[in-house]
Enzyme design. Structure first.
Site, PDB file in Angstrom:
ATOM      1  N   LYS A 151       0.838  -1.202   0.000  1.00  0.00           N
ATOM      2  CA  LYS A 151       0.000   0.000   0.000  1.00  0.00           C
ATOM      3  C   LYS A 151       0.870   1.247   0.000  1.00  0.00           C
ATOM      4  O   LYS A 151       0.592   2.229  -0.693  1.00  0.00           O
ATOM      5  CB  LYS A 151      -0.932   0.003   1.214  1.00  0.00           C
ATOM      6  CG  LYS A 151      -1.968  -1.100   1.198  1.00  0.00           C
ATOM      7  CD  LYS A 151      -2.964  -0.981   2.343  1.00  0.00           C
ATOM      8  CE  LYS A 151      -2.325  -1.182   3.701  1.00  0.00           C
ATOM      9  NZ  LYS A 151      -1.781  -2.544   3.898  1.00  0.00           N
ATOM     10  N   CYS A 193     -11.916   1.353  16.987  1.00  0.00           N
ATOM     11  CA  CYS A 193     -10.712   0.552  16.754  1.00  0.00           C
ATOM     12  C   CYS A 193      -9.694   0.570  17.883  1.00  0.00           C
ATOM     13  O   CYS A 193      -8.934  -0.385  18.019  1.00  0.00           O
ATOM     14  CB  CYS A 193     -10.042   0.944  15.439  1.00  0.00           C
ATOM     15  SG  CYS A 193      -9.431   2.633  15.363  1.00  0.00           S
ATOM     16  N   MET A 194      -9.609   1.618  18.707  1.00  0.00           N
ATOM     17  CA  MET A 194      -8.564   1.583  19.735  1.00  0.00           C
ATOM     18  C   MET A 194      -9.004   2.145  21.076  1.00  0.00           C
ATOM     19  O   MET A 194      -8.184   2.369  21.955  1.00  0.00           O
ATOM     20  CB  MET A 194      -7.285   2.282  19.243  1.00  0.00           C
ATOM     21  CG  MET A 194      -7.437   3.726  18.768  1.00  0.00           C
ATOM     22  SD  MET A 194      -7.378   4.904  20.102  1.00  0.00           S
ATOM     23  CE  MET A 194      -8.832   5.857  19.781  1.00  0.00           C
ATOM     24  N   MET A 232      -6.705  -4.947  16.794  1.00  0.00           N
ATOM     25  CA  MET A 232      -8.157  -5.044  16.863  1.00  0.00           C
ATOM     26  C   MET A 232      -8.652  -6.287  17.585  1.00  0.00           C
ATOM     27  O   MET A 232      -9.736  -6.294  18.153  1.00  0.00           O
ATOM     28  CB  MET A 232      -8.766  -4.995  15.460  1.00  0.00           C
ATOM     29  CG  MET A 232      -8.486  -3.712  14.702  1.00  0.00           C
ATOM     30  SD  MET A 232      -8.992  -2.231  15.580  1.00  0.00           S
ATOM     31  CE  MET A 232      -7.400  -1.593  16.077  1.00  0.00           C
ATOM     32  N   GLY A 282      -4.451   1.344  13.858  1.00  0.00           N
ATOM     33  CA  GLY A 282      -4.745   1.134  12.449  1.00  0.00           C
ATOM     34  C   GLY A 282      -4.784   2.386  11.614  1.00  0.00           C
ATOM     35  O   GLY A 282      -4.831   2.312  10.390  1.00  0.00           O
ATOM     36  N   GLN A 283      -4.799   3.577  12.248  1.00  0.00           N
ATOM     37  CA  GLN A 283      -4.903   4.826  11.504  1.00  0.00           C
ATOM     38  C   GLN A 283      -3.663   5.691  11.740  1.00  0.00           C
ATOM     39  O   GLN A 283      -3.016   5.596  12.783  1.00  0.00           O
ATOM     40  CB  GLN A 283      -6.153   5.592  11.931  1.00  0.00           C
ATOM     41  CG  GLN A 283      -7.430   4.827  11.626  1.00  0.00           C
ATOM     42  CD  GLN A 283      -8.670   5.650  11.909  1.00  0.00           C
ATOM     43  OE1 GLN A 283      -9.094   6.451  11.088  1.00  0.00           O
ATOM     44  NE2 GLN A 283      -9.250   5.447  13.068  1.00  0.00           N
TER      45      GLN A 283
END
Length: 794
Positions: free
Chosen positions: A80, A164-165, A339, A376-377
């Site tokens: 990516k 998510c967190m 996650m 994740g971000q």
């Protein structure tokens, strides 16, 4: 044994590529090229925080290279990352404001769009909400915080990071009294044992995973242990795979702690000097209740290896193996999770238990000894957790419910006393539930402004929490985005945004590293910065008479001045870049960071560096020093001289961390006769989150073009399902049709299925459950009950 680069090549499924007017360019350290201008930026995708070199020619990104000067990735990127430049150039970029008229979206001017938002807010400021994400930059998040909490006296602002967190946050807070990891990525270079707690790092954080694979290729012995509910690429590289029944990770963690104490193998010195013990209360909270060591010992006594095997399916000798590793003080042990532990109705509990194992065993605070959550971000840490873009939070680790914290923020922002509302706003699930409920039935959120996220695809139980908005005339949805998405489908107003290096920015990654970049290319047509949009709406509100948009001296709350002291009309797009708005907001934010010892250096220090890990403190010679290991006397400047460890934000005010007991109990929904299978959702290597960017990169879209459901051969045979055959995945909430993938990249055990959520045309979140952790309010996407049947049709 694969070396680091061959692993990345196989994992990425493609060699490093960069596009230059349709031709490939190399991805080694950029060579001098008079036609291409190179500059640094953190990658736009996950929370790893890899640095890239961005090559620009004729106002367009033409090449991407891994930044060899960056400590995080040392010149390497995942698939990516090598294609990140292409995310700007999808054919369907949003380029002008659009207003819903009937069933269509028609173009309008920016002036009209800003006026619509401001007037909508003026009608009922208390019924307005903002929904953002860990993709907001630090200055953007800070501007939204000031706008909402300092301007509108409204705490209805929450991020998709709640999904998510949030449980990682509450786990850190409950254990140490302050958020974010004590260790850093250096632990991956020093650990002897690396344990993945439900974390498929080989695909979700491949650059970090490759650091360990690289060590193995040099002959170092690193033992990898994968605890999971499905076999993944991480499993393939692991020495041990421990498959457990979903949700029973709490029993495993308690079983390890039980054996440490039963075998008298815990670190007595560390525990006696630096730890307390706690247990939950009802209702659950971050503080629970104190218990003695003997009470703790009694609570975990039932978690014998045999009982853990009965509950979790993990063989008793494997629990003993884990306990023996933690009992060995000569080893360095790092735990990683993401996650799998966070998207969990007992997410706070399992986070606390893993921290507790490290504390109980003394595997803490030395390089290689660390419990570390990954994100994740790209700025879930820097923006959400540090700036505090959560319904209950204020910048720098402060809380809206705390009188002194509100007063501090009012002083920093030069606001009148009591401007900030003491009542926490709605967390994500509650916010969207209220928005999707008619006003006459108690739905007291009328308008939501969404930026940098796609809730129409990522919320759980979409039919209840998003689709129900359709047909509600009293609701108004505003969406700032770069492409049409599942969310813009129901939007009443769409604003075209600039993305990544089309604007200035600052992110904060998973290891507390703050990273800066400058704008390198212009956004297309009328697309504009999210931060400008907020400032423009704030100014329009002020012009309409909203007194919250003025500070206590009557000045605009976003007033900015240039180097000559002249006011910059930053609310006017043509003047927005007359000054560096990011720099001004970042410097305004810096004083907030010191309360919880998350100190940041001046903005200009980050310009010349590939990020610095906070706390960053000024030295006697005027230089700025980052901190790798918090709470450890050898590295943390805030630990008192002469102390080996000091948990200086302890919830018990005695410099001690908390070792928690949380019991195992079944999840809210389990398979039964009608819905006999477990469903787990997640990501794939090639796509990022909802795929709104990566699905527009041809190479990534071709690699994994559509969603699917992974099935075990035994379940497929029982249902007479062949590989690739369309099937229906159905829960009590909804259903979708997907092709079956049997013995694919991931391999769930019998009785379990897995579906990635990147495919906008196959929304698995119409099936998932909105049940959430009672403390963090984070939903559980990893387990609900479903059934599978063949699709009916031609």
């Amino acid at each position: 044994m694969q070396d680091r680069r061959s692993f990345m090549k196989s994992a990425a499924m493609t060699a490093a590529t960069a596009l230059a007017s349709g031709r490939a360019r190399g991805v080694s350290l950029p060579v001098l090229d008079s036609e291409i201008a190179w500059n640094k930026a953190p990658c736009r995708f996950c929370g790893t925080g890899c640095h890239v070199q961005v090559g620009v020619e004729n106002g367009r990104i033409v090449a991407i290279a891994g930044d060899q000067l960056a400590e995080v990735n040392k010149g390497l990127l995942c698939v990516k990352g090598y294609h990140v430049g292409s995310i700007l150039y999808g054919e369907d970029r949003l380029t002008q404001p659009l207003k819903r008229v009937g069933d269509a979206h028609v173009p309008i001017s920016w002036e009209e769009a800003i006026d619509i938002i401001a007037r909508r807010i003026m009608l009922a400021p208390e019924r307005f909400a903002m929904y953002g994400s860990g993709q907001w930059t630090i200055p953007e998040g800070f501007a939204c915080q000031k706008f909402m909490k300092g301007g509108l006296s409204n705490n209805h602002i929450d991020p998709n990071a709640r999904l998510c967190m949030a449980s990682a946050v509450t786990g850190f807070l409950a254990t140490y009294g302050v958020d974010e990891p004590a260790g850093c990525y250096d632990d991956l270079d020093n650990c002897d044992v690396l344990i993945f707690w439900g974390n498929n790092a080989a695909e979700m954080h491949p650059v970090l995973f490759s650091r360990v694979i690289d060590r193995r290729s040099r002959g170092e012995v690193v033992r990898l242990i994968d605890l999971g509910t499905r076999r993944t690429r991480t499993t393939e590289f692991s020495d041990e795979y421990l498959n457990f029944v979903p949700h029973t990770d709490l029993a495993i963690a308690n079983g390890i702690a039980h054996l440490l104490i039963a075998n008298d193998a815990y670190d007595k010195n560390f525990v006696e000097n630096y730890c307390n013990f706690r247990a939950p209360t009802e209702p659950q909270s971050l503080f629970g209740q104190p218990i003695t060591f003997e009470q703790y010992k009694g609570e975990i006594a039932r978690y014998t290896p045999e009982y853990v095997e009965e509950v979790s399916g993990v063989p008793a000798d494997k629990t003993r193996m884990l306990a023996d590793l933690f009992a060995n003080s000569d080893l360095r042990i790092t735990s990683l999770w993401c996650m799998g532990m966070n998207q969990h109705t007992a997410g706070t509990g399992i986070n606390c238990l893993v921290h507790g194992i490290h504390l109980l065993s003394g595997h803490f605070g030395r390089p290689g000894d660390a419990p570390t959550s990954l994100t994740g971000q790209p700025s879930a840490c820097g923006t959400v957790r540090e700036v505090g873009t959560l319904a209950h939070a204020l910048p720098g680790g402060r809380l809206v419910a705390n009188n002194e914290h509100r007063a501090q923020c009012e002083r920093f922002w030069n606001l009148p006393e009591e401007r900030i509302n003491p009542e926490p706003g709605y967390h994500t699930v509650k916010m969207w539930e209220r928005f999707c409920t008619p006003g006459a039935e108690g739905g007291d959120i009328d308008t939501i402004w969404v930026q940098v996220t796609n809730p129409g695809q990522t919320l759980p139980n979409l039919r209840k929490l998003f689709d129900a908005k359709e047909g509600l005339d009293d609701k108004f949805l505003i969406v700032s985005d770069v492409y049409p998405t599942a969310t813009t489908r129901l939007a009443d107003l769409i604003l075209p945004s600039a993305m990544w290096v089309e604007k200035n920015g600052v992110f904060g990654n998973s290891e507390r590293r703050t990273q800066q970049w400058f704008k390198m290319v212009d956004p297309p047509a009328e697309a504009r910065d999210d931060c400008w949009q907020v400032i423009a709406v704030a100014r329009r509100l002020m012009d309409l008479g909203h007194q919250g948009m003025r500070d206590k001296d009557g000045e605009f709350i976003f007033q900015m001045r240039d180097g000559e002291g002249e006011e910059v009309r930053a609310w006017e797009w043509e003047h927005y870049y007359d000054t560096n708005v990011d720099r001004a907001l970042f410097e305004e934010y810096r004083p907030f960071t010191r309360l919880k010892h998350k100190d940041l250096a001046p903005y200009d220090e980050y310009v010349t560096k590939r990020g610095m890990r906070w706390p960053v403190v000024e030295q006697d010679d005027g230089s700025w020093r980052e901190t790798r290991f918090r709470f450890a006397g050898f590295d943390d400047p805030y630990v008192d001289r002469g102390k080996d460890f000091q948990f200086y934000h302890s919830t018990t005010k005695d410099d001690r961390a908390q070792i928690w007991f949380f019991p195992y109990s079944p999840p809210p929904e389990v398979p039964d006769e009608d819905y006999p299978l477990w469903l787990c959702t997640g990501r794939v290597l090639e796509h990022w989150h909802s795929g709104s960017m990566t699905r527009r990169v041809p190479q990534l879209a071709r690699a994994v073009p559509r969603g699917y459901v992974e099935l075990h051969p035994q379940d497929a045979a029982a249902l007479s399902i062949a590989n690739g055959e369309p099937v229906v995945v159905e829960s009590r909430r909804g259903s979708i049709e997907l092709p079956a993938w049997i013995e694919g990249r991931g391999r769930p055990p019998a009785g379990s299925v897995f579906v990635p959520f990147f495919d906008e045309t196959r929304l698995i979140n119409e099936v998932t459950l909105e049940a959430h952790d009672p403390i963090s309010k984070q939903p559980d996407y990893k387990k609900c009950a479903v059934r599978i049947r063949k699709a009916v049709g031609p």
